[in-house]
Write a protein that holds these residues in place. Structure first.
Motif, mmCIF file in Angstrom:
data_model
loop_
_atom_site.group_PDB
_atom_site.id
_atom_site.type_symbol
_atom_site.label_atom_id
_atom_site.label_comp_id
_atom_site.label_asym_id
_atom_site.label_seq_id
_atom_site.Cartn_x
_atom_site.Cartn_y
_atom_site.Cartn_z
ATOM 1 N N GLU A 1 0.691 -1.319 0.089
ATOM 2 C CA GLU A 1 -0.064 0.091 -0.080
ATOM 3 C C GLU A 1 0.731 0.959 0.003
ATOM 4 O OE1 GLU A 1 -2.608 -0.088 3.099
ATOM 5 O OE2 GLU A 1 -3.851 -1.646 2.288
ATOM 6 N N GLN B 1 0.764 4.266 -2.646
ATOM 7 C CA GLN B 1 0.654 5.614 -2.208
ATOM 8 C C GLN B 1 1.682 6.452 -2.932
ATOM 9 O OE1 GLN B 1 1.431 6.270 1.885
ATOM 10 N NE2 GLN B 1 0.104 7.977 2.033
ATOM 11 N N CYS C 1 -10.830 1.009 -6.375
ATOM 12 C CA CYS C 1 -11.455 2.304 -6.332
ATOM 13 C C CYS C 1 -10.484 3.197 -7.377
ATOM 14 C CB CYS C 1 -11.394 2.860 -4.814
ATOM 15 S SG CYS C 1 -12.210 4.306 -4.404
ATOM 16 N N GLY D 1 -7.105 2.953 -4.616
ATOM 17 C CA GLY D 1 -7.221 2.164 -3.732
ATOM 18 C C GLY D 1 -7.609 0.842 -3.941
ATOM 19 N N THR D 2 -7.172 -0.316 -3.629
ATOM 20 C CA THR D 2 -7.646 -1.684 -4.109
ATOM 21 C C THR D 2 -7.353 -2.693 -2.774
ATOM 22 O OG1 THR D 2 -7.362 -3.515 -5.676
ATOM 23 C CG2 THR D 2 -5.378 -2.409 -4.948
ATOM 24 N N GLN D 3 -8.241 -3.483 -2.427
ATOM 25 C CA GLN D 3 -8.173 -4.518 -1.519
ATOM 26 C C GLN D 3 -8.470 -5.902 -1.990
ATOM 27 O OE1 GLN D 3 -11.081 -2.785 1.393
ATOM 28 N NE2 GLN D 3 -9.600 -2.213 2.617
ATOM 29 N N ALA E 1 -13.036 0.122 1.702
ATOM 30 C CA ALA E 1 -12.667 0.662 0.436
ATOM 31 C C ALA E 1 -12.389 2.051 0.718
ATOM 32 C CB ALA E 1 -13.422 0.153 -1.014
ATOM 33 N N GLN F 1 -9.618 2.791 2.973
ATOM 34 C CA GLN F 1 -8.354 2.704 2.564
ATOM 35 C C GLN F 1 -7.934 3.996 1.751
ATOM 36 O OE1 GLN F 1 -7.872 0.129 -0.716
ATOM 37 N NE2 GLN F 1 -5.827 -0.679 0.197
ATOM 38 N N VAL F 2 -8.881 4.509 0.970
ATOM 39 C CA VAL F 2 -8.588 5.844 0.224
ATOM 40 C C VAL F 2 -8.388 6.904 1.009
ATOM 41 C CG1 VAL F 2 -9.673 7.294 -1.393
ATOM 42 C CG2 VAL F 2 -10.069 4.812 -1.770
ATOM 43 N N GLU G 1 -7.058 6.904 4.162
ATOM 44 C CA GLU G 1 -5.638 6.675 4.607
ATOM 45 C C GLU G 1 -4.577 6.826 3.517
ATOM 46 O OE1 GLU G 1 -3.197 2.771 6.668
ATOM 47 O OE2 GLU G 1 -5.234 2.692 6.102
ATOM 48 N N LEU G 2 -4.569 6.490 2.443
ATOM 49 C CA LEU G 2 -3.612 6.440 1.251
ATOM 50 C C LEU G 2 -3.600 7.973 0.909
ATOM 51 C CD1 LEU G 2 -4.128 3.442 -0.711
ATOM 52 C CD2 LEU G 2 -2.407 3.914 1.143
ATOM 53 N N THR G 3 -4.668 8.577 0.515
ATOM 54 C CA THR G 3 -4.611 9.976 -0.005
ATOM 55 C C THR G 3 -4.668 11.144 1.112
ATOM 56 O OG1 THR G 3 -6.900 9.880 -0.279
ATOM 57 C CG2 THR G 3 -5.823 9.107 -2.205
#
Length: 441
Positions: free
Chosen positions: A122, A126, A290, A300-302, A317, A320-321, A323-325
């Motif tokens: 992840e 990112q 996503c 995002g992908t899970q 989903a 996660q987006v 958290e990453l962005t």
């Protein structure tokens, strides 16, 4: 021990050639290497190593090989062997001089993936997002409007049939019993394959009554071997105990049961039906993807375990987006499979919705179907079409690698387009070298 730092020697060597003199500075891979924040990645992954022991392989080398493997959808053998043939790959991995030998052993990549796990992948996703923002592939305003969908990630297993699984389980038990010195009354080494072959032929000829009789015979053989092993030993090794548990699960399951066993070496594989005309059932796990609604850039992908309901995966989903962005999406567009999602902090619009829709939202809702093309590219050009990595961790890591490869292809395409613009702008200038102009720009 923590990875050692890659140093750039200021002095040339007599019998080695600098990659700077070989590689074109305007190449897309060279420009990608210059855009990556290698120091930040080194700080993130250095905490995974102890302070004692032999120094690990440099982080930039391992990250570069992982990016190349994701970008070109290669195996560990191919990416390690072809690395010594390509100076641009070596430049991306942080080498100063051209190398003629593979940098690591093939098993190094799989061990490194197990060390960093899905959180480390992840972090690489990112990083591709940060590079995409700096290059201009995706805009920061687009992160607030996303589209989410799920797909099936097929596992690299043979097509499961009852006869094949029963016979394979019997063979595995006989092999383990022999290794532990257990003398079986009968192993059915000759009768088992014969019954399996007959079951397949009867099924092909649509003689299903005879086919079911052959399958019942195979169940009898497997049950006798299981009971023989349990009678002759009290202390069972872990591997043999797991094999006995799988054999009993095969003997007890019925055709219409849920959570059936479809593979002996991948017991978590699920049977998923997506309503496709050409492929009624797929064996693997579900993946949530996503993307930005405008550019189709994956944010995002899970890799999910089994076959959960789509609506129950939406909150994870979107988390996660975020958290990453670092940005919580304001609007999310999904298909009708997400009804009953329960998300309240993001406006969710379902395909086919007609009431209380502004013109801008209606336009973005039409763009939702563009995520299908993104998933198709991940399956045909990336690693999502067939998952070769083992276990539940392999399901999550493979989905992230497919997303990383897709984003990198978009970034390299954008960098190549800039090169084409430079050629058109400065190609007609007399006495001017294009390479020096691209460096100046």
């Amino acid at each position: 021990m923590r990875p050692k730092k890659q140093e750039n020697p200021p002095q040339d060597e007599l019998f080695q050639v600098r990659l700077e003199t070989i590689c074109n500075p305007a190449n897309a891979l060279v420009r990608l290497a210059d855009q990556m924040d290698w120091d930040h990645l080194d700080e993130q992954f250095s905490s995974l190593f102890s302070s004692e022991g032999r120094p690990a392989i440099p982080t930039r080398m391992m990250v570069g090989l992982t990016l190349l493997q994701s970008l070109y959808s290669l195996s560990e053998d191919d990416v390690v062997n072809r690395w010594a043939e390509n100076p641009y790959w070596q430049y991306l991995c942080g080498e100063t001089f051209f190398q003629h030998r593979p940098p690591i052993a093939r098993s190094g990549l799989s061990k490194w993936r197990k060390r960093i796990k899905s959180k480390g992948m992840e972090a690489l996703l990112q990083q591709t997002l940060a590079v995409g923002l700096s290059v201009g592939v995706v805009k920061a305003s687009s992160l607030k409007r996303v589209s989410v969908d799920t797909t099936v990630q097929p596992k690299a297993i043979t097509h499961p049939t009852d006869s094949k699984l029963l016979n394979r389980s019997r063979e595995h038990l006989v092999k383990l019993a022999k290794a532990q010195g257990i003398s079986l009354r009968q192993s059915y080494q000759r009768k088992g394959p014969q019954a399996t072959l007959k079951a397949g032929r009867y099924a092909h000829a649509k003689q299903f009554k005879r086919m079911r009789k052959s399958i019942k015979t195979l169940k009898t053989y497997l049950g006798r071997v299981v009971r023989d092993i349990e009678r002759k030993t009290d202390i069972v090794a872990t591997e043999l105990k797991d094999a006995l548990t799988q054999a009993k699960r095969l003997l007890s399951q019925n055709p219409r049961d849920s959570h059936k066993l479809y593979s002996l070496h991948e017991p978590h594989v699920a049977c998923i039906s997506k309503g496709k005309a050409h492929k009624k059932y797929e064996f693997g796990n579900k993946v949530s993807v996503c993307v930005t609604n405008k550019e189709g850039f994956i944010v995002g992908t899970q890799g999910l375990e089994g076959n959960p309901y789509d609506g129950h995966t939406l909150k994870g989903a979107l988390d996660q987006v975020t958290e990453l962005t670092g940005i919580r999406p304001k609007r999310c567009y999904v298909d009708r499979g997400y009804r009953g999602h329960g998300v309240t902090d993001t406006d969710v619009f379902i395909s086919g919705q007609r009431r209380n829709i502004a013109p801008a939202i209606k336009k973005e809702l039409k763009r939702r179907s563009a995520i299908e093309a993104v998933i198709g590219h991940q399956k045909t050009e990336g690693r999502l079409g067939r998952n070769l990595l083992r276990g539940l961790l392999g399901d999550k890591v493979n989905a992230l690698m497919a997303a990383i490869g897709y984003n990198l292809r978009l970034i390299l395409k954008a960098l190549s387009c800039w090169l084409q613009i430079l050629k058109e702008l400065f190609g007609s200038l007399a006495g001017c070298h294009y390479q020096s102009l691209s460096l100046a720009v």
